[in-house]
Motif scaffolding. Structure first.
Motif, PDB file in Angstrom:
ATOM      1  N   LEU A 138      65.592   2.182  -4.436  1.00 58.41           N
ATOM      2  CA  LEU A 138      64.489   1.263  -4.668  1.00 58.41           C
ATOM      3  C   LEU A 138      63.195   1.983  -4.339  1.00 58.41           C
ATOM      4  N   ARG A 139      62.109   1.569  -5.000  1.00 55.05           N
ATOM      5  CA  ARG A 139      60.788   2.075  -4.638  1.00 55.05           C
ATOM      6  C   ARG A 139      59.908   0.902  -4.246  1.00 55.05           C
ATOM      7  N   LEU A 140      59.458   0.919  -3.018  1.00 58.27           N
ATOM      8  CA  LEU A 140      58.537  -0.103  -2.533  1.00 58.27           C
ATOM      9  C   LEU A 140      57.103   0.369  -2.719  1.00 58.27           C
ATOM     10  N   SER A 141      56.219  -0.580  -2.970  1.00 62.31           N
ATOM     11  CA  SER A 141      54.798  -0.287  -3.104  1.00 62.31           C
ATOM     12  C   SER A 141      54.012  -1.120  -2.089  1.00 62.31           C
ATOM     13  N   CYS A 142      52.955  -0.516  -1.585  1.00 62.47           N
ATOM     14  CA  CYS A 142      52.043  -1.203  -0.673  1.00 62.47           C
ATOM     15  C   CYS A 142      50.637  -0.967  -1.195  1.00 62.47           C
ATOM     16  N   GLY A 150      40.299  -3.129   1.606  1.00 60.45           N
ATOM     17  CA  GLY A 150      39.720  -3.127   2.951  1.00 60.45           C
ATOM     18  C   GLY A 150      40.077  -1.912   3.771  1.00 60.45           C
ATOM     19  N   PHE A 151      40.804  -0.989   3.187  1.00 61.25           N
ATOM     20  CA  PHE A 151      41.155   0.227   3.894  1.00 61.25           C
ATOM     21  C   PHE A 151      40.926   1.406   2.956  1.00 61.25           C
ATOM     22  N   ILE A 152      40.871   2.594   3.558  1.00 60.74           N
ATOM     23  CA  ILE A 152      40.655   3.824   2.790  1.00 60.74           C
ATOM     24  C   ILE A 152      41.799   4.768   3.108  1.00 60.74           C
ATOM     25  N   LEU A 153      42.593   5.094   2.110  1.00 62.39           N
ATOM     26  CA  LEU A 153      43.771   5.923   2.356  1.00 62.39           C
ATOM     27  C   LEU A 153      43.396   7.288   2.923  1.00 62.39           C
ATOM     28  N   ASP A 154      42.241   7.823   2.577  1.00 65.44           N
ATOM     29  CA  ASP A 154      41.820   9.126   3.110  1.00 65.44           C
ATOM     30  C   ASP A 154      41.517   9.064   4.600  1.00 65.44           C
ATOM     31  N   VAL A 155      41.330   7.854   5.122  1.00 64.29           N
ATOM     32  CA  VAL A 155      40.905   7.685   6.510  1.00 64.29           C
ATOM     33  C   VAL A 155      41.963   6.993   7.359  1.00 64.29           C
ATOM     34  N   HIS A 156      42.600   5.963   6.793  1.00 63.13           N
ATOM     35  CA  HIS A 156      43.473   5.082   7.575  1.00 63.13           C
ATOM     36  C   HIS A 156      44.940   5.319   7.247  1.00 63.13           C
ATOM     37  N   PRO A 157      45.758   5.608   8.261  1.00 65.73           N
ATOM     38  CA  PRO A 157      47.194   5.754   8.034  1.00 65.73           C
ATOM     39  C   PRO A 157      47.814   4.439   7.557  1.00 65.73           C
ATOM     40  N   ILE A 195      52.231   7.614   6.608  1.00 63.84           N
ATOM     41  CA  ILE A 195      51.470   8.685   5.987  1.00 63.84           C
ATOM     42  C   ILE A 195      50.033   8.597   6.461  1.00 63.84           C
ATOM     43  N   SER A 196      49.500   9.738   6.865  1.00 56.20           N
ATOM     44  CA  SER A 196      48.114   9.822   7.303  1.00 56.20           C
ATOM     45  C   SER A 196      47.469  11.007   6.598  1.00 56.20           C
ATOM     46  N   ILE A 197      46.695  10.710   5.568  1.00 52.14           N
ATOM     47  CA  ILE A 197      46.046  11.768   4.806  1.00 52.14           C
ATOM     48  C   ILE A 197      44.978  12.433   5.647  1.00 52.14           C
ATOM     49  N   ASN A 198      44.321  11.683   6.497  1.00 49.11           N
ATOM     50  CA  ASN A 198      43.223  12.180   7.333  1.00 49.11           C
ATOM     51  C   ASN A 198      43.633  13.382   8.164  1.00 49.11           C
ATOM     52  N   ASP A 199      44.822  13.321   8.756  1.00 51.87           N
ATOM     53  CA  ASP A 199      45.262  14.461   9.562  1.00 51.87           C
ATOM     54  C   ASP A 199      46.536  15.084   9.005  1.00 51.87           C
ATOM     55  N   ASP A 200      46.791  14.838   7.720  1.00 54.31           N
ATOM     56  CA  ASP A 200      47.889  15.518   7.007  1.00 54.31           C
ATOM     57  C   ASP A 200      49.229  15.321   7.731  1.00 54.31           C
ATOM     58  N   THR A 201      49.523  14.079   8.038  1.00 54.76           N
ATOM     59  CA  THR A 201      50.747  13.767   8.776  1.00 54.76           C
ATOM     60  C   THR A 201      51.649  12.855   7.959  1.00 54.76           C
ATOM     61  N   ILE A 202      52.918  13.192   7.940  1.00 56.32           N
ATOM     62  CA  ILE A 202      53.944  12.297   7.405  1.00 56.32           C
ATOM     63  C   ILE A 202      55.038  12.175   8.458  1.00 56.32           C
ATOM     64  N   TYR A 203      55.447  10.958   8.704  1.00 52.98           N
ATOM     65  CA  TYR A 203      56.454  10.681   9.735  1.00 52.98           C
ATOM     66  C   TYR A 203      57.604   9.899   9.120  1.00 52.98           C
ATOM     67  N   SER A 210      51.483   8.653  -1.585  1.00 55.59           N
ATOM     68  CA  SER A 210      50.316   7.800  -1.816  1.00 55.59           C
ATOM     69  C   SER A 210      49.636   8.151  -3.119  1.00 55.59           C
ATOM     70  N   ASP A 211      48.963   7.178  -3.676  1.00 57.78           N
ATOM     71  CA  ASP A 211      48.115   7.344  -4.861  1.00 57.78           C
ATOM     72  C   ASP A 211      46.747   6.794  -4.478  1.00 57.78           C
ATOM     73  N   ASN A 212      45.838   7.704  -4.113  1.00 55.94           N
ATOM     74  CA  ASN A 212      44.541   7.255  -3.613  1.00 55.94           C
ATOM     75  C   ASN A 212      43.768   6.468  -4.663  1.00 55.94           C
ATOM     76  N   ALA A 213      43.884   6.866  -5.896  1.00 55.84           N
ATOM     77  CA  ALA A 213      43.145   6.188  -6.959  1.00 55.84           C
ATOM     78  C   ALA A 213      43.552   4.724  -7.085  1.00 55.84           C
ATOM     79  N   LYS A 214      44.791   4.437  -6.731  1.00 51.88           N
ATOM     80  CA  LYS A 214      45.297   3.070  -6.818  1.00 51.88           C
ATOM     81  C   LYS A 214      45.350   2.394  -5.455  1.00 51.88           C
TER      82      LYS A 214
END
Length: 126
Positions: A18-22, A26-33, A51-59, A72-76
């Motif tokens: 399955l693929r879940l989407s979120c 009100g948030f910015i993916l480049d800034v907020h995990p 996922i945290s694009i700001n500090d290049d972290t995936i957990y 993530s898809d920042n454009a969307k």
């Protein structure tokens, strides 16, 4: 105001995907995990991936490593959770969450996440 909406849950057989989407506002993916969490009946809510694009972290939680992939898809303004090789023990309500007023990190405790979606049910059963 932060709004998060999950989608993509459903019923799948063991071994399926399955693929879940979120997505939301009100948030910015480049800034907020963005974290994915799940809660099974009678169990505490637990972290699954982040996922945290700001500090290049995936957990990933140990229980899903090698089977789940977060992206993530920042454009969307959308974060995805691709879930493969699903097991019955993956059955739960899956939530995405974030916080914007505090320097949230992926490894922060769950109580630091102030904004949550409504959840999407994932059921793995034959």
């Amino acid at each position: 105001q932060v709004q998060l909406v999950e989608s993509g849950g459903g019923l799948v057989q063991p071994g399926g995907s399955l693929r879940l989407s979120c997505t939301g506002s009100g948030f910015i993916l480049d800034v907020h995990p963005i974290g994915w969490f799940r809660q099974a009946p009678g169990k505490e809510r637990e972290g699954v991936a982040c996922i945290s694009i700001n500090d290049d972290t995936i957990y990933y939680a140990d229980s899903v490593k090698g089977r789940f992939t977060i992206s993530s898809d920042n454009a969307k303004s959308t974060v995805y959770l691709q879930m493969n090789s699903l097991k019955p023990e993956d059955t739960a309500v899956y939530y995405c969450a974030t916080d914007i007023g505090y320097g949230l990190k992926c490894n922060d405790p769950i109580y630091e996440y102030d904004y949550w979606g409504q959840g999407t049910q994932v059921t793995v059963s034959s």
